[in-house]
Design a protein around this motif. Structure first.
Motif, PDB file in Angstrom:
ATOM      1  N   THR A  30       0.972  -1.257  -0.089  1.00 19.95           N
ATOM      2  CA  THR A  30      -0.088   0.076  -0.072  1.00 19.95           C
ATOM      3  C   THR A  30       1.027   1.260  -0.065  1.00 19.95           C
ATOM      4  O   THR A  30       1.713   1.452   0.763  1.00 19.95           O
ATOM      5  N   ARG A  33       1.628   7.508   1.442  1.00 20.76           N
ATOM      6  CA  ARG A  33       1.835   9.104   1.531  1.00 20.76           C
ATOM      7  C   ARG A  33       0.813   9.689   0.933  1.00 20.76           C
ATOM      8  O   ARG A  33       0.868  10.598   0.102  1.00 20.76           O
ATOM      9  N   PRO A  34      -0.552   9.555   1.614  1.00 14.57           N
ATOM     10  CA  PRO A  34      -1.645  10.253   0.995  1.00 14.57           C
ATOM     11  C   PRO A  34      -1.501  11.659   1.003  1.00 14.57           C
ATOM     12  O   PRO A  34      -2.182  12.599   0.195  1.00 14.57           O
ATOM     13  N   ARG A  37       0.080  12.910  -2.028  1.00 14.28           N
ATOM     14  CA  ARG A  37      -0.530  12.369  -3.258  1.00 14.28           C
ATOM     15  C   ARG A  37      -0.181  11.057  -3.752  1.00 14.28           C
ATOM     16  O   ARG A  37      -0.356  10.704  -4.927  1.00 14.28           O
ATOM     17  N   ASN A  38       0.704  10.329  -2.970  1.00 15.59           N
ATOM     18  CA  ASN A  38       1.297   8.968  -3.379  1.00 15.59           C
ATOM     19  C   ASN A  38       2.319   9.061  -4.332  1.00 15.59           C
ATOM     20  O   ASN A  38       2.122   8.364  -5.216  1.00 15.59           O
ATOM     21  N   ALA A  68      -3.419   2.008  -2.341  1.00 12.53           N
ATOM     22  CA  ALA A  68      -3.016   3.131  -2.007  1.00 12.53           C
ATOM     23  C   ALA A  68      -3.879   3.787  -1.080  1.00 12.53           C
ATOM     24  O   ALA A  68      -5.073   3.588  -0.976  1.00 12.53           O
ATOM     25  N   GLU A  69      -3.269   4.498   0.103  1.00 11.27           N
ATOM     26  CA  GLU A  69      -4.165   5.271   0.938  1.00 11.27           C
ATOM     27  C   GLU A  69      -4.440   6.729   0.582  1.00 11.27           C
ATOM     28  O   GLU A  69      -3.930   7.157  -0.363  1.00 11.27           O
ATOM     29  N   GLY A  70      -5.765   7.115   0.918  1.00 13.26           N
ATOM     30  CA  GLY A  70      -6.074   8.453   0.649  1.00 13.26           C
ATOM     31  C   GLY A  70      -6.900   8.475  -0.630  1.00 13.26           C
ATOM     32  O   GLY A  70      -7.167   7.647  -1.563  1.00 13.26           O
ATOM     33  N   TYR A  73      -4.504   7.940  -5.823  1.00  9.91           N
ATOM     34  CA  TYR A  73      -3.949   6.344  -5.929  1.00  9.91           C
ATOM     35  C   TYR A  73      -2.481   6.876  -6.240  1.00  9.91           C
ATOM     36  O   TYR A  73      -1.618   6.232  -5.363  1.00  9.91           O
ATOM     37  N   SER A  74      -2.152   7.774  -7.137  1.00  2.94           N
ATOM     38  CA  SER A  74      -0.752   8.216  -7.372  1.00  2.94           C
ATOM     39  C   SER A  74      -0.691   9.258  -8.333  1.00  2.94           C
ATOM     40  O   SER A  74      -1.377   9.075  -9.452  1.00  2.94           O
TER      41      SER A  74
END
Length: 276
Positions: A30, A33-34, A37-38, A68-70, A73-74
């Motif tokens: 996962t 780094r939300p 913004r990853n 991904a968190e938040g 996604y990236s």
């Protein structure tokens, strides 16, 4: 799994940029780094590359989910890191080449990982973040997920994301994304071939893990041989592709699990896999 960044860092340690878990043969990595913004910063790419290297040699891992968190996604490369090298003597050329090389190594590590990798996408995946999704073997998206290769809008064509995207989409679909730099919704991404399935918002991770568990139930001999062969034959001409696939399939036929699987079909019983 000890070499993979832990989801539970020791007290006082910096929070990991990638967390991991393992359940039922399914490893979930996962992006964590939300607030950033990853983005695929140097630290994020290094952590992902290291985690994948550990998973590749772990016999307990049968499939991998990349989540991904938040809400993002990236967002792709860390633009602050990139801009920070504009003042270098070479205006950043050496740094740009190095960071893009490391990004390319990350993407190829996903493709070359023995185990299948499934992206679980909620929110936005843009530029190298979209490249990350396209590099995975399968992708599940929440219905509110969106995808974009927007480099052309800021004077920077998405050249490296283009490599992964163009290997997933028909040429005109890929060029549309790359030339227009517009958002593509989850349903359209599915129609174009960027994702496999669209699920209700918030359910992408569970759906991706469900697919991974189904893969994990199968003999790992054909799964690993098949993934490697799929990408290898895709780069060959028709005759060479058939010759290569025939050699690999003959090798697969000699595996104990292939003998067991065929015997099980003939005996009308469930096979018992030994992963050899």
């Amino acid at each position: 799994m000890s070499a993979v960044p832990s989801a539970h860092p020791v007290a006082g340690a910096a929070a990991p940029v990638v967390t991991s878990s393992l359940e039922g043969g399914v490893a979930t990595l996962t992006l964590a780094r939300p607030a950033q913004r990853n983005s695929l910063s140097e630290a994020m790419m290094a952590a992902l590359t290291s985690a994948l290297a550990s998973l590749a040699v772990d016999p307990s891992v049968r499939a991998v989910v990349l989540a991904a968190e938040g809400p993002v996604y990236s967002a792709g490369h860390d633009l602050k890191e990139i801009q920070g090298h504009r003042g270098d003597a070479d205006r950043g050329r050496a740094y740009f080449e190095d960071v893009l090389k490391r990004c390319s190594q990350l993407m190829t590590a996903i493709v070359r990982l023995p185990q299948p990798v499934i992206a679980a996408v909620e929110g936005m995946a843009t530029a190298a973040g979209c490249q990350l999704v396209a590099s995975c073997d399968l992708a599940v998206a929440g219905e509110q997920a969106r995808f974009c290769t927007p480099g052309v809008n800021i004077g920077l064509f998405c050249h490296t994301p283009m490599v992964a995207v163009s290997r997933n989409l028909a040429r005109k679909h890929a060029m549309e994304m790359l030339l227009l730099g517009e958002w593509v919704g989850a349903d359209e991404a599915r129609r174009m071939g960027l994702v496999n399935r669209v699920v209700p918002a918030g359910e992408a991770l569970a759906a991706a893990q469900g697919l991974a568990r189904r893969i994990a139930e199968k003999s790992q001999v054909p799964v690993k041989l098949g993934k490697a062969a799929f990408y290898a034959q895709a780069e060959l001409g028709l005759d060479d592709a058939y010759a290569y696939a025939s050699r690999v399939m003959a090798e697969n036929m000699l595996a104990r699990d292939a003998e067991e699987g065929i015997s099980a079909v003939l005996a009308k019983r469930a096979p018992v896999w030994e992963d050899r």
